[in-house]
Design a protein around this motif. Structure first.
Motif, mmCIF file in Angstrom:
data_model
loop_
_atom_site.group_PDB
_atom_site.id
_atom_site.type_symbol
_atom_site.label_atom_id
_atom_site.label_comp_id
_atom_site.label_asym_id
_atom_site.label_seq_id
_atom_site.Cartn_x
_atom_site.Cartn_y
_atom_site.Cartn_z
ATOM 1 N N PRO A 1 0.662 -1.213 -0.082
ATOM 2 C CA PRO A 1 -0.310 0.098 -0.028
ATOM 3 C C PRO A 1 0.945 1.163 0.157
ATOM 4 N N LEU A 2 1.486 1.653 -1.066
ATOM 5 C CA LEU A 2 2.206 2.891 -1.424
ATOM 6 C C LEU A 2 2.218 3.055 -2.615
ATOM 7 N N ALA A 3 2.886 4.460 -2.812
ATOM 8 C CA ALA A 3 2.657 4.646 -3.847
ATOM 9 C C ALA A 3 3.458 4.269 -5.081
ATOM 10 N N PRO A 4 3.154 3.803 -6.076
ATOM 11 C CA PRO A 4 3.963 3.277 -7.185
ATOM 12 C C PRO A 4 5.432 2.875 -7.432
ATOM 13 N N TYR A 5 5.676 3.789 -7.367
ATOM 14 C CA TYR A 5 7.327 3.998 -7.677
ATOM 15 C C TYR A 5 8.337 2.883 -6.424
ATOM 16 N N MET B 1 0.762 14.376 -8.049
ATOM 17 C CA MET B 1 2.528 14.117 -8.337
ATOM 18 C C MET B 1 3.035 12.923 -7.741
ATOM 19 N N VAL B 2 2.335 11.981 -7.507
ATOM 20 C CA VAL B 2 2.931 10.754 -7.021
ATOM 21 C C VAL B 2 3.502 10.003 -8.086
ATOM 22 N N TYR C 1 8.218 9.872 -12.980
ATOM 23 C CA TYR C 1 7.195 9.471 -14.258
ATOM 24 C C TYR C 1 6.209 9.499 -13.439
ATOM 25 N N LEU C 2 5.718 10.523 -13.835
ATOM 26 C CA LEU C 2 4.485 10.809 -12.625
ATOM 27 C C LEU C 2 2.926 10.371 -13.267
ATOM 28 N N VAL C 3 1.573 10.498 -11.841
ATOM 29 C CA VAL C 3 0.395 10.354 -12.554
ATOM 30 C C VAL C 3 0.706 11.074 -13.526
ATOM 31 N N ALA C 4 0.826 12.907 -13.703
ATOM 32 C CA ALA C 4 0.591 13.689 -14.451
ATOM 33 C C ALA C 4 1.265 13.661 -16.183
ATOM 34 N N ASP C 5 1.959 12.454 -16.221
ATOM 35 C CA ASP C 5 2.913 12.108 -16.654
ATOM 36 C C ASP C 5 1.582 11.164 -18.025
ATOM 37 N N LEU C 6 1.269 10.345 -16.745
ATOM 38 C CA LEU C 6 0.322 9.458 -17.570
ATOM 39 C C LEU C 6 -0.778 9.954 -18.272
ATOM 40 N N ILE D 1 -8.835 24.313 -0.928
ATOM 41 C CA ILE D 1 -8.019 25.763 -1.582
ATOM 42 C C ILE D 1 -6.282 25.372 -2.657
ATOM 43 N N ASN D 2 -5.417 25.201 -1.214
ATOM 44 C CA ASN D 2 -4.322 24.967 -1.878
ATOM 45 C C ASN D 2 -4.290 23.750 -2.227
ATOM 46 N N HIS D 3 -4.797 23.030 -1.707
ATOM 47 C CA HIS D 3 -4.750 20.610 -2.511
ATOM 48 C C HIS D 3 -5.525 21.819 -4.698
ATOM 49 N N THR D 4 -6.537 22.397 -4.361
ATOM 50 C CA THR D 4 -7.090 21.876 -5.709
ATOM 51 C C THR D 4 -5.910 22.728 -6.519
ATOM 52 N N LEU D 5 -5.277 24.021 -5.834
ATOM 53 C CA LEU D 5 -4.576 25.155 -6.551
ATOM 54 C C LEU D 5 -3.305 24.772 -6.628
ATOM 55 N N LEU D 6 -2.756 24.244 -6.446
ATOM 56 C CA LEU D 6 -1.233 23.018 -6.606
ATOM 57 C C LEU D 6 -1.591 22.259 -7.885
ATOM 58 N N THR D 7 -3.065 21.368 -7.115
ATOM 59 C CA THR D 7 -3.149 20.252 -8.142
ATOM 60 C C THR D 7 -3.268 21.278 -9.884
ATOM 61 N N VAL D 8 -4.284 22.563 -10.219
ATOM 62 C CA VAL D 8 -4.069 22.426 -11.329
ATOM 63 C C VAL D 8 -3.184 23.156 -11.697
ATOM 64 N N GLU D 9 -2.481 23.855 -10.954
ATOM 65 C CA GLU D 9 -0.313 24.778 -11.266
ATOM 66 C C GLU D 9 0.151 23.153 -12.492
ATOM 67 N N ALA D 10 0.124 21.859 -11.769
ATOM 68 C CA ALA D 10 1.498 21.365 -12.377
ATOM 69 C C ALA D 10 0.224 20.814 -13.221
ATOM 70 N N LEU D 11 -1.035 20.836 -13.251
ATOM 71 C CA LEU D 11 -1.842 19.814 -14.969
ATOM 72 C C LEU D 11 -1.458 21.730 -15.699
ATOM 73 N N ARG D 12 -1.819 22.066 -15.865
ATOM 74 C CA ARG D 12 -1.352 22.848 -16.661
ATOM 75 C C ARG D 12 0.092 23.375 -17.337
ATOM 76 N N LYS D 13 0.735 23.185 -15.729
ATOM 77 C CA LYS D 13 2.579 23.422 -16.246
ATOM 78 C C LYS D 13 2.319 22.229 -17.258
ATOM 79 N N ARG D 14 2.029 20.924 -17.515
ATOM 80 C CA ARG D 14 2.195 20.093 -18.588
ATOM 81 C C ARG D 14 0.652 20.365 -19.521
ATOM 82 N N LYS D 15 -0.019 20.821 -19.412
ATOM 83 C CA LYS D 15 -1.037 21.446 -20.787
ATOM 84 C C LYS D 15 -1.604 20.742 -20.458
ATOM 85 N N ILE D 16 -2.172 20.007 -19.989
ATOM 86 C CA ILE D 16 -3.358 19.156 -19.256
ATOM 87 C C ILE D 16 -4.511 19.689 -19.707
#
Ligand SMILES: Nc1ncnc2c1ncn2[C@@H]1O[C@H](COP(=O)(O)OP(=O)(O)OP(=O)(O)O)[C@@H](O)[C@H]1O
Ligand SMILES: [Mg+2]
Length: 202
Positions: free
Chosen positions: A73-77, A115-116, A122-127, A146-161
């Protein structure tokens, strides 16, 4: 509508809950819905893939719905490192190809948040990017979101998802922030809150 990648701001925020909710909603619209949990980690007994397969009465084999299973029960890596198992992602892409050809719309549930790590580099965002699906972000309804959502949105937008929408999950009407989060998140991200789901008592 090829599908959505259901990601979340964290583990346990309700990705499986929202995947089932959305699948049932789209089925009522007459669409043939498939699901995928590309990687599951932890005990196999009634994991997300088996749960969704059972609830949605899907005939697809479990190894297509969930091509990679790691027992820890861990992150895949870290799970694959501890199990000394080298992860190959090709079963994910071939299962994705088969299931998206078979169904009108495929809902792919992510692993934890964006960012898992799946592999060292290779992160979930890359997948999400490689599968080419728009993301749907599941976030908690109350304080901290708010904090968690903004961080998630920023990471996705950085990868143009592309982000199709945000679902706020688990409104309990006990937390003052539940009353203001929707407006603030929409204002700061420009992304619509697609749905607000109550915490269902069992
Ligand atoms: N709106 C809700 N009302 C009642 N229970 C909920 C709701 N949303 C989630 N839950 C419950 O909270 C727990 C965590 O939700 P869920 O399994 O959907 O999270 P997850 O993001 O898929 O977690 P994981 O990262 O492990 O895949 C589950 O027991 C689920 O049934
Ligand atoms: Mg889940």
């Amino acid at each position: 509508m090829p599908g959505f990648f259901i990601t979340g701001t964290d583990t346990g925020v309700g990705k499986t809950y929202v995947t089932l909710w959305l699948a049932e909603l789209l089925k009522k619209e007459g669409l043939d819905i498939g699901v995928m949990k590309p990687i599951s980690c932890g005990p196999q007994k009634e994991n997300d893939a088996l749960y969704l397969k059972r609830k949605l009465k899907l005939k697809d084999p479990i190894n297509l719905i969930n091509p990679i299973h790691l027992s820890l029960p861990l992150a895949p890596y870290p799970a694959s490192q501890l199990q000394k198992k080298k992860l190959s992602l090709s079963p994910i892409f071939s299962a994705f190809h088969k299931l998206s050809n078979k169904h009108d719309c495929l809902l792919v549930e992510g692993i934890g948040g964006v960012m898992v790590p799946i592999k060292r580099d290779y992160l979930v965002a890359d997948l999400i990017k490689d599968l080419g699906l728009p993301a749907l972000v599941v976030a908690r309804a109350g304080l901290g979101t708010i904090n968690h959502t903004l961080l998630t949105v920023e990471a996705l937008r950085k990868r143009k998802i592309r982000i199709a929408g945000i679902v706020l999950n688990g409104f309990k009407r006990k937390d003052l922030s539940e009353r203001t989060n929707t407006e603030v998140i929409e204002e700061l991200t420009g992304i619509p809150i697609m749905a607000k789901l109550k915490w269902q008592k069992r």
